[in-house]
Design a protein around this motif. Sequence first.
Motif, PDB file in Angstrom:
ATOM      1  N   UNK A 111       8.353   0.085  16.987  1.00 28.89           N
ATOM      2  CA  UNK A 111       7.416   1.230  16.874  1.00 28.89           C
ATOM      3  C   UNK A 111       6.551   1.144  15.613  1.00 28.89           C
ATOM      4  N   UNK A 112       7.017   0.397  14.612  1.00 30.91           N
ATOM      5  CA  UNK A 112       6.259   0.338  13.358  1.00 30.91           C
ATOM      6  C   UNK A 112       4.892  -0.309  13.549  1.00 30.91           C
ATOM      7  N   UNK A 113       4.798  -1.173  14.589  1.00 34.23           N
ATOM      8  CA  UNK A 113       3.520  -1.864  14.823  1.00 34.23           C
ATOM      9  C   UNK A 113       2.409  -0.846  15.038  1.00 34.23           C
ATOM     10  N   UNK A 114       2.735   0.263  15.687  1.00 31.24           N
ATOM     11  CA  UNK A 114       1.719   1.264  16.016  1.00 31.24           C
ATOM     12  C   UNK A 114       1.336   2.110  14.797  1.00 31.24           C
ATOM     13  N   UNK A 115       2.189   2.155  13.782  1.00 33.66           N
ATOM     14  CA  UNK A 115       1.909   3.021  12.636  1.00 33.66           C
ATOM     15  C   UNK A 115       0.882   2.425  11.680  1.00 33.66           C
ATOM     16  N   UNK A 116       0.911   1.098  11.547  1.00 29.84           N
ATOM     17  CA  UNK A 116      -0.052   0.429  10.689  1.00 29.84           C
ATOM     18  C   UNK A 116      -0.038   1.005   9.263  1.00 29.84           C
ATOM     19  N   UNK A 117       1.168   1.225   8.737  1.00 29.43           N
ATOM     20  CA  UNK A 117       1.286   1.678   7.343  1.00 29.43           C
ATOM     21  C   UNK A 117       2.596   1.115   6.777  1.00 29.43           C
ATOM     22  N   UNK A 118       2.780   1.231   5.485  1.00 36.25           N
ATOM     23  CA  UNK A 118       3.990   0.724   4.840  1.00 36.25           C
ATOM     24  C   UNK A 118       5.225   1.494   5.347  1.00 36.25           C
ATOM     25  N   UNK A 119       6.316   0.772   5.548  1.00 39.46           N
ATOM     26  CA  UNK A 119       7.544   1.386   6.050  1.00 39.46           C
ATOM     27  C   UNK A 119       8.639   1.251   4.981  1.00 39.46           C
ATOM     28  N   UNK A 120       9.386   2.319   4.757  1.00 38.28           N
ATOM     29  CA  UNK A 120      10.476   2.300   3.773  1.00 38.28           C
ATOM     30  C   UNK A 120      11.779   2.617   4.510  1.00 38.28           C
ATOM     31  N   UNK A 121      12.790   1.759   4.322  1.00 40.11           N
ATOM     32  CA  UNK A 121      14.098   2.039   4.929  1.00 40.11           C
ATOM     33  C   UNK A 121      15.209   1.839   3.893  1.00 40.11           C
ATOM     34  N   UNK A 122      16.330   2.499   4.147  1.00 39.07           N
ATOM     35  CA  UNK A 122      17.536   2.263   3.362  1.00 39.07           C
ATOM     36  C   UNK A 122      18.422   1.302   4.146  1.00 39.07           C
ATOM     37  N   UNK A 123      19.164   0.451   3.430  1.00 41.56           N
ATOM     38  CA  UNK A 123      20.099  -0.431   4.126  1.00 41.56           C
ATOM     39  C   UNK A 123      21.318  -0.698   3.274  1.00 41.56           C
ATOM     40  N   UNK A 124      22.458  -0.866   3.941  1.00 37.89           N
ATOM     41  CA  UNK A 124      23.686  -1.155   3.192  1.00 37.89           C
ATOM     42  C   UNK A 124      23.839  -2.665   3.022  1.00 37.89           C
ATOM     43  N   UNK A 152       0.823  -1.222   0.000  1.00 40.55           N
ATOM     44  CA  UNK A 152       0.000   0.000   0.000  1.00 40.55           C
ATOM     45  C   UNK A 152       0.852   1.265   0.000  1.00 40.55           C
ATOM     46  N   UNK A 153       0.447   2.221  -0.840  1.00 45.37           N
ATOM     47  CA  UNK A 153       1.217   3.471  -0.968  1.00 45.37           C
ATOM     48  C   UNK A 153       0.443   4.670  -0.407  1.00 45.37           C
ATOM     49  N   UNK A 154      -0.781   4.405   0.107  1.00 49.52           N
ATOM     50  CA  UNK A 154      -1.601   5.537   0.560  1.00 49.52           C
ATOM     51  C   UNK A 154      -1.034   6.189   1.813  1.00 49.52           C
ATOM     52  N   UNK A 155      -0.419   5.379   2.695  1.00 50.66           N
ATOM     53  CA  UNK A 155       0.225   5.926   3.898  1.00 50.66           C
ATOM     54  C   UNK A 155       1.553   5.205   4.049  1.00 50.66           C
ATOM     55  N   UNK A 156       2.623   5.939   4.280  1.00 47.64           N
ATOM     56  CA  UNK A 156       3.899   5.255   4.506  1.00 47.64           C
ATOM     57  C   UNK A 156       4.776   6.053   5.457  1.00 47.64           C
ATOM     58  N   UNK A 157       5.702   5.314   6.069  1.00 48.62           N
ATOM     59  CA  UNK A 157       6.652   5.899   7.012  1.00 48.62           C
ATOM     60  C   UNK A 157       8.049   5.710   6.420  1.00 48.62           C
ATOM     61  N   UNK A 158       8.789   6.807   6.287  1.00 50.61           N
ATOM     62  CA  UNK A 158      10.164   6.705   5.787  1.00 50.61           C
ATOM     63  C   UNK A 158      11.108   6.804   6.973  1.00 50.61           C
ATOM     64  N   UNK A 159      11.954   5.768   7.140  1.00 53.14           N
ATOM     65  CA  UNK A 159      12.848   5.717   8.302  1.00 53.14           C
ATOM     66  C   UNK A 159      14.308   5.950   7.939  1.00 53.14           C
ATOM     67  N   UNK A 160      14.651   6.026   6.671  1.00 50.81           N
ATOM     68  CA  UNK A 160      16.065   6.168   6.305  1.00 50.81           C
ATOM     69  C   UNK A 160      16.860   4.969   6.810  1.00 50.81           C
ATOM     70  N   UNK A 161      18.070   5.211   7.310  1.00 51.39           N
ATOM     71  CA  UNK A 161      18.880   4.119   7.873  1.00 51.39           C
ATOM     72  C   UNK A 161      18.466   3.895   9.326  1.00 51.39           C
ATOM     73  N   UNK A 162      18.403   2.623   9.742  1.00 50.83           N
ATOM     74  CA  UNK A 162      18.053   2.306  11.128  1.00 50.83           C
ATOM     75  C   UNK A 162      19.255   2.537  12.044  1.00 50.83           C
ATOM     76  N   UNK A 163      19.017   2.686  13.362  1.00 54.41           N
ATOM     77  CA  UNK A 163      20.147   2.874  14.289  1.00 54.41           C
ATOM     78  C   UNK A 163      21.130   1.698  14.193  1.00 54.41           C
ATOM     79  N   UNK A 164      22.427   1.968  14.334  1.00 52.08           N
ATOM     80  CA  UNK A 164      23.414   0.893  14.190  1.00 52.08           C
ATOM     81  C   UNK A 164      23.415  -0.120  15.342  1.00 52.08           C
ATOM     82  N   UNK A 165      23.041   0.307  16.542  1.00 49.76           N
ATOM     83  CA  UNK A 165      23.079  -0.627  17.688  1.00 49.76           C
ATOM     84  C   UNK A 165      21.823  -1.495  17.715  1.00 49.76           C
TER      85      UNK A 165
END
Length: 228
Positions: free
Chosen positions: A151-164, A128-141
């Motif tokens: 925390x994503x459980x509470x958002x109930x929308x698609x999540x986008x992250x970058x990863x190496x 789904x693209x109607x609602x999304x959360x952009x997180x960038x890179x996640x914390x390293x630890x």
Amino acid sequence: MNMKGVLTLVATPIGNMGDLSPRAVEAFRAADLIVCEDTRHSGRLLAHHGISKPLSALFMGKERSRTESALKQLQDGKNVVLITDAGTPAIQDPGFLLVRGAVQAGILVTAVPGPCAAVMALTISGLPTDRFLFEGFLPPKEGARRRRIETWKAFDCTVVIYESLYKLKRTLADIEAVLGDVRIVVGRELTKKFEEVLRGRVSEIRKVFEAREPQGEFVLVIDPTPKS
Ligand code: SAM
């Protein structure tokens, strides 16, 4: 009369040079100064289009002082273009401080929009693209990373992250541990020769990267709700 310059954010290709828009080239030609991340990298892009302009590096360590000097140029009536190494400036890249400073100083801010890995991955994901959360890179630890995923459980929308490529397998394992076997789409090397989009449950995607080592650049698009 407003004698201040204009700040223009210009999106550049995330892999395929054909994605540089004609308006981006026009903005380069009209600029008095181009603020970038890496002057050698951006110098090559400009040279490819036969453009020679003063370049100033706005890299993370010196972002504050370089921002001040770019703002001074804008106040003096110079037109400044901001680019980063790839994609849309200020999206998990430098730029926010300069834009905020320009807005606060009453300088006109505009953009030549274009490539952004997060938006491309989201729009081709099939999630789904109607609602999304952009997180960038996640914390390293690990602890902080798992808490963030929680925390994503509470958002109930698609999540986008970058990863190496180095952290991909670890992040996939954390996603499965925290969210369960959720649906995920992995965009790899988008717009490049070896572009690949993998869709499935996180356990299935983990198997793919157990069989072959990750290579290239990755965007992860996640549906954090296990029920779907
Ligand atoms: N500002 C950029 C944008 O608009 O997409 C993002 C810059 S961020 C420092 C770089 C990260 O974006 C990479 O580590 C990778 O996760 C993602 N990325 C950039 N280009 C990509 C591509 N062609 N394919 C997949 N992911 C990409």
